[in-house]
Design a protein around this motif. Structure first.
Motif, mmCIF file in Angstrom:
data_model
loop_
_atom_site.group_PDB
_atom_site.id
_atom_site.type_symbol
_atom_site.label_atom_id
_atom_site.label_comp_id
_atom_site.label_asym_id
_atom_site.label_seq_id
_atom_site.Cartn_x
_atom_site.Cartn_y
_atom_site.Cartn_z
ATOM 1 N N ARG A 162 2.053 1.892 -3.573
ATOM 2 C CA ARG A 162 0.918 2.292 -4.416
ATOM 3 C C ARG A 162 0.468 3.718 -4.073
ATOM 4 N N ASN A 163 0.328 4.008 -2.804
ATOM 5 C CA ASN A 163 -0.138 5.337 -2.403
ATOM 6 C C ASN A 163 0.860 6.425 -2.770
ATOM 7 N N ALA A 219 0.827 -1.210 0.000
ATOM 8 C CA ALA A 219 0.000 0.000 0.000
ATOM 9 C C ALA A 219 0.861 1.260 0.000
ATOM 10 N N ASP A 220 2.015 1.203 0.673
ATOM 11 C CA ASP A 220 2.893 2.380 0.748
ATOM 12 C C ASP A 220 3.391 2.779 -0.642
ATOM 13 N N HIS A 280 -10.527 10.018 -5.642
ATOM 14 C CA HIS A 280 -9.133 9.642 -5.844
ATOM 15 C C HIS A 280 -8.960 8.137 -6.042
ATOM 16 N N TRP A 295 0.585 7.098 -6.585
ATOM 17 C CA TRP A 295 -0.629 7.832 -6.943
ATOM 18 C C TRP A 295 -0.590 9.259 -6.424
ATOM 19 N N GLN A 296 0.026 9.473 -5.272
ATOM 20 C CA GLN A 296 0.187 10.839 -4.762
ATOM 21 C C GLN A 296 1.109 11.637 -5.684
#
Length: 300
Positions: free
Chosen positions: A123-124, A120-121, A230, A127-128
């Protein structure tokens, strides 16, 4: 009798759902959905989810089974769909799968290469970065990390670019090194059916369907989902144009026109993808008699 999976596919708006339900009843099968957005329960109007009456007519799978906040992918779909097909084939030799999501169709028919699970880190963070900087630097990272895939990927498709860079960051290896592109062998026969209409007819149906969605409450549905804009699930035609309207970037009429135009563009992309699969036999949706005869001949 040999185990058979009949796949009904075609561009958005062509009329797959109605044909699939009638064909499913004809062969005694449920409908296994291969639509990457109809799995999300919060998006019934904008995804043209089957109506309650259609869902009652034939058992459906993979409809409204997840929330937009859930992570889902074509790889997960392959795993779950193949498990379901194998289970159902124990008692039903003929099954029907219907949908227009190209990757989901390929996931069942050909299989998807096994990819490492992205944290998740990572991926996030990507995307950020995309939200704040755009795609330019992410494309540059892909070019440096995997020049082979950089040359092959659709560089306008930010989701595919981002996913490739996710894998590169996660593993330290090129994304292309995980792609074997070898079709998997399935323990059942696959009959591929494509539905299509003349372009003017298809475009008229698309435009009419968008108007029907607006009248059915698509604006209100999108407004409820606006705080979650988002999420990848909501990077979808019909929602992203209305999100721009909510942001004040365009009028409602302009947003509706963009939904129609972008839906037509998506239909063209689908047809381009399908043309590469010479195993698909094409029919007009109204020519169900010929379609049924063709399937019956193959099944013999």
């Amino acid at each position: 009798m040999q185990l058979t999976l009949t796949v009904i596919t075609g561009p958005t708006g062509v009329g797959k759902t109605d044909v699939a339900i009638r064909l499913a009843r004809h062969i005694g099968s449920p409908v296994i959905s291969a639509d990457s957005r109809q799995i999300y329960k919060e998006m019934p109007i904008g995804t043209a989810m089957p109506s309650p009456e259609q869902l009652a007519a034939v058992k459906h799978y993979f409809i409204a089974t997840h929330s937009v906040t859930d992570y889902y992918s074509a790889s997960l779909y392959e795993e779950e769909a193949i498990a379901l097909i194998n289970k159902l084939h124990r008692s039903q030799p003929d099954l029907l799968l219907c949908g227009g999501s190209m990757l989901y169709i390929d996931a069942v028919c050909k299989g998807i290469d096994e990819m490492p699970t992205v944290t998740a880190d990572i991926r996030n963070a990507l995307w950020q970065q995309f939200e704040t900087e755009g795609l330019t630097n992410i494309l540059l990272e892909l070019k440096n990390s995997d020049p082979k895939h950089y040359e092959e990927v659709d560089r306008q498709n930010h989701r595919r670019v981002i996913h490739a860079v996710e894998i590169c960051r996660m593993t330290g290896k090129p994304y292309s090194s995980f792609r074997t592109q070898q079709p998997k062998q399935r323990p059942f026969r696959i009959i591929r059916i494509g539905l299509n209409r003349p372009r003017d007819e298809l475009y008229a149906r698309i435009n009419a369907r968008v108007d029907a969605m607006i009248n059915a409450g698509l604006v209100e549905e999108a407004r409820k989902l606006y705080p979650l804009r988002h999420l990848n699930a909501l990077n979808t035609v019909g929602y992203k144009e209305l999100f721009a309207y909510f942001d004040g970037s365009c009028s409602l009429d302009e947003a509706i026109d963009k939904i129609k135009r972008n839906t037509r563009v998506y239909a063209r992309k689908q047809l381009t993808w399908y043309r590469n699969d010479l195993s698909i036999r094409w029919f007009h949706p109204d020519d169900e008699l010929s379609l049924q005869k063709f399937i019956s001949t193959i099944r013999q």
